[in-house]
Design a protein around this motif. Structure first.
Motif, PDB file in Angstrom:
ATOM      1  N   ASP A   1       0.636  -1.143  -0.049  1.00 40.55           N
ATOM      2  CA  ASP A   1      -0.129  -0.151   0.097  1.00 40.55           C
ATOM      3  C   ASP A   1       0.866   1.327  -0.026  1.00 40.55           C
ATOM      4  O   ASP A   1       0.235   2.399  -0.221  1.00 40.55           O
ATOM      5  N   ASP A   2       1.966   1.141   0.453  1.00 38.48           N
ATOM      6  CA  ASP A   2       2.904   2.281   0.409  1.00 38.48           C
ATOM      7  C   ASP A   2       4.624   1.965   0.163  1.00 38.48           C
ATOM      8  O   ASP A   2       5.122   1.357   0.941  1.00 38.48           O
ATOM      9  N   ARG A   3       4.817   1.752  -1.192  1.00 36.34           N
ATOM     10  CA  ARG A   3       6.229   1.552  -1.373  1.00 36.34           C
ATOM     11  C   ARG A   3       7.393   1.949  -0.440  1.00 36.34           C
ATOM     12  O   ARG A   3       8.423   1.649  -0.617  1.00 36.34           O
ATOM     13  N   ARG A   4       7.140   3.073   0.210  1.00 36.51           N
ATOM     14  CA  ARG A   4       8.245   3.789   0.967  1.00 36.51           C
ATOM     15  C   ARG A   4       8.431   3.062   2.242  1.00 36.51           C
ATOM     16  O   ARG A   4       9.309   3.508   2.731  1.00 36.51           O
ATOM     17  N   VAL A   5       7.580   2.245   2.451  1.00 31.84           N
ATOM     18  CA  VAL A   5       7.534   1.419   3.794  1.00 31.84           C
ATOM     19  C   VAL A   5       7.972  -0.052   3.674  1.00 31.84           C
ATOM     20  O   VAL A   5       7.383  -0.666   2.864  1.00 31.84           O
ATOM     21  N   ASN A   6       8.921  -0.148   4.654  1.00 34.46           N
ATOM     22  CA  ASN A   6       9.178  -1.799   4.583  1.00 34.46           C
ATOM     23  C   ASN A   6       8.302  -2.432   5.755  1.00 34.46           C
ATOM     24  O   ASN A   6       8.075  -1.857   6.912  1.00 34.46           O
ATOM     25  N   ARG A   7       8.238  -3.721   5.729  1.00 35.02           N
ATOM     26  CA  ARG A   7       7.681  -4.449   6.634  1.00 35.02           C
ATOM     27  C   ARG A   7       8.632  -5.570   7.111  1.00 35.02           C
ATOM     28  O   ARG A   7       9.253  -6.104   6.021  1.00 35.02           O
ATOM     29  N   ILE A   8       8.835  -5.982   8.237  1.00 33.37           N
ATOM     30  CA  ILE A   8       9.910  -6.970   8.586  1.00 33.37           C
ATOM     31  C   ILE A   8       9.026  -8.255   9.282  1.00 33.37           C
ATOM     32  O   ILE A   8       8.052  -8.037   9.859  1.00 33.37           O
ATOM     33  N   SER A   9       9.705  -9.293   8.676  1.00 37.38           N
ATOM     34  CA  SER A   9       9.165 -10.579   9.242  1.00 37.38           C
ATOM     35  C   SER A   9      10.449 -11.519   9.339  1.00 37.38           C
ATOM     36  O   SER A   9      11.363 -11.358   8.858  1.00 37.38           O
ATOM     37  N   VAL A  10      10.026 -12.353  10.428  1.00 40.26           N
ATOM     38  CA  VAL A  10      11.069 -13.689  10.643  1.00 40.26           C
ATOM     39  C   VAL A  10      10.976 -14.590   9.519  1.00 40.26           C
ATOM     40  O   VAL A  10       9.725 -15.078   9.271  1.00 40.26           O
ATOM     41  N   THR A  11      12.306 -15.039   9.254  1.00 39.99           N
ATOM     42  CA  THR A  11      12.171 -15.986   8.134  1.00 39.99           C
ATOM     43  C   THR A  11      12.699 -17.345   8.645  1.00 39.99           C
ATOM     44  O   THR A  11      12.539 -18.603   8.051  1.00 39.99           O
ATOM     45  N   VAL A  12      12.968 -17.410  10.043  1.00 38.53           N
ATOM     46  CA  VAL A  12      13.294 -18.779  10.800  1.00 38.53           C
ATOM     47  C   VAL A  12      12.004 -19.418  11.577  1.00 38.53           C
ATOM     48  O   VAL A  12      11.305 -18.383  12.057  1.00 38.53           O
ATOM     49  N   ASP A  13      12.205 -20.417  11.798  1.00 33.71           N
ATOM     50  CA  ASP A  13      10.988 -21.001  12.512  1.00 33.71           C
ATOM     51  C   ASP A  13      11.507 -20.918  14.011  1.00 33.71           C
ATOM     52  O   ASP A  13      12.246 -21.944  14.410  1.00 33.71           O
ATOM     53  N   LEU A  14      10.957 -20.209  14.967  1.00 36.92           N
ATOM     54  CA  LEU A  14      11.428 -20.360  16.442  1.00 36.92           C
ATOM     55  C   LEU A  14      10.923 -21.583  17.347  1.00 36.92           C
ATOM     56  O   LEU A  14      11.257 -21.619  18.271  1.00 36.92           O
ATOM     57  N   GLU A  15      10.114 -22.203  16.481  1.00 37.32           N
ATOM     58  CA  GLU A  15       9.790 -23.554  17.266  1.00 37.32           C
ATOM     59  C   GLU A  15      10.854 -24.709  16.974  1.00 37.32           C
ATOM     60  O   GLU A  15      10.545 -25.597  17.530  1.00 37.32           O
ATOM     61  N   ASP A  16      11.483 -24.635  15.914  1.00 40.59           N
ATOM     62  CA  ASP A  16      12.489 -25.645  15.580  1.00 40.59           C
ATOM     63  C   ASP A  16      14.101 -25.146  15.993  1.00 40.59           C
ATOM     64  O   ASP A  16      14.235 -24.052  16.079  1.00 40.59           O
ATOM     65  N   ASP A  17      14.645 -26.296  16.210  1.00 42.84           N
ATOM     66  CA  ASP A  17      16.213 -26.031  16.526  1.00 42.84           C
ATOM     67  C   ASP A  17      16.963 -25.607  15.541  1.00 42.84           C
ATOM     68  O   ASP A  17      16.409 -25.789  14.514  1.00 42.84           O
ATOM     69  N   PRO A  18      17.711 -24.651  15.661  1.00 50.34           N
ATOM     70  CA  PRO A  18      18.484 -24.294  16.901  1.00 50.34           C
ATOM     71  C   PRO A  18      17.560 -23.171  17.546  1.00 50.34           C
ATOM     72  O   PRO A  18      17.636 -22.650  18.488  1.00 50.34           O
ATOM     73  N   TRP A  19      16.397 -22.370  16.789  1.00 53.32           N
ATOM     74  CA  TRP A  19      16.153 -21.284  17.180  1.00 53.32           C
ATOM     75  C   TRP A  19      15.147 -21.304  18.357  1.00 53.32           C
ATOM     76  O   TRP A  19      14.825 -20.196  19.244  1.00 53.32           O
ATOM     77  N   SER A  20      14.554 -22.595  18.589  1.00 57.25           N
ATOM     78  CA  SER A  20      13.714 -22.729  19.750  1.00 57.25           C
ATOM     79  C   SER A  20      14.281 -22.533  21.072  1.00 57.25           C
ATOM     80  O   SER A  20      13.583 -22.231  21.980  1.00 57.25           O
ATOM     81  N   GLN A  21      15.630 -22.581  21.247  1.00 59.07           N
ATOM     82  CA  GLN A  21      16.508 -22.182  22.369  1.00 59.07           C
ATOM     83  C   GLN A  21      15.840 -20.856  22.827  1.00 59.07           C
ATOM     84  O   GLN A  21      16.083 -20.642  24.177  1.00 59.07           O
ATOM     85  N   LEU A  22      15.559 -19.826  21.971  1.00 64.52           N
ATOM     86  CA  LEU A  22      15.241 -18.494  22.512  1.00 64.52           C
ATOM     87  C   LEU A  22      14.236 -18.536  23.151  1.00 64.52           C
ATOM     88  O   LEU A  22      13.756 -17.580  24.188  1.00 64.52           O
ATOM     89  N   THR A  23      13.050 -19.320  22.803  1.00 67.82           N
ATOM     90  CA  THR A  23      11.799 -19.402  23.335  1.00 67.82           C
ATOM     91  C   THR A  23      11.594 -20.629  24.294  1.00 67.82           C
ATOM     92  O   THR A  23      10.419 -20.693  24.998  1.00 67.82           O
ATOM     93  N   ARG A  24      12.666 -21.485  24.740  1.00 65.77           N
ATOM     94  CA  ARG A  24      12.284 -22.914  25.285  1.00 65.77           C
ATOM     95  C   ARG A  24      11.893 -22.514  26.701  1.00 65.77           C
ATOM     96  O   ARG A  24      10.942 -23.163  27.317  1.00 65.77           O
TER      97      ARG A  24
END
Length: 145
Positions: A85-108
């Motif tokens: 809707d506004d090409r001047r604006v960026n939207r940020i999203s996570v590309t890793v799955d925080l429920e899978d190892d090794p990333w799940s360590q952050l939320t375990r």
């Protein structure tokens, strides 16, 4: 035996120390700084967040949030998408799955703690949450006088 306020304070401090230890170990394992980990967890909770919103949450400068996002993008942990809707604006999203190892360590720790809370009698858990929120609000209010 310790007084009730001392026991509550000690229990809260023990919780914070255990959580900090777990998250610090996870950050080290994943090679993330504290700000990067905080940002990653916040982005995961708010997919499509704008950099300005992330900056406000982290209380850092615009240049700081840009550098942080660049680091995470370069590592393939998050991505920038242009807002349709506004090409001047960026939207940020996570590309890793925080429920899978090794990333799940952050939320375990939080996930395991949440499970323990679910195992507590619901009424007792609600009463404790109400009490803790009330005590925290009163303490903050007292400090602002």
């Amino acid at each position: 035996m310790a007084s009730a306020p001392t026991r509550v304070r000690s229990a809260l401090l023990a919780y914070l120390e255990a959580r900090t230890t777990a998250v610090t170990a996870a950050r080290r394992e994943l090679g993330l700084g504290e700000g990067d980990a905080r940002a990653l967890l916040h982005i995961a909770e708010h997919p499509g967040i704008r950099p300005t919103q992330l900056r406000e949450h982290l209380a850092i400068t615009s240049a700081g949030v840009t550098a942080l996002i660049d680091r995470l993008v370069d590592r393939g942990i998050v991505r920038r998408d242009v807002d349709p809707d506004d090409r001047r604006v960026n939207r940020i999203s996570v590309t890793v799955d925080l429920e899978d190892d090794p990333w799940s360590q952050l939320t375990r720790f939080d996930t395991d703690f949440d499970q323990e809370v679910l195992d507590v009698d619901e009424l007792r858990g609600e009463d404790f949450c109400d009490l803790l929120e009330s005590l925290t609000s009163a303490t903050v209010l007292r400090g602002s006088r």
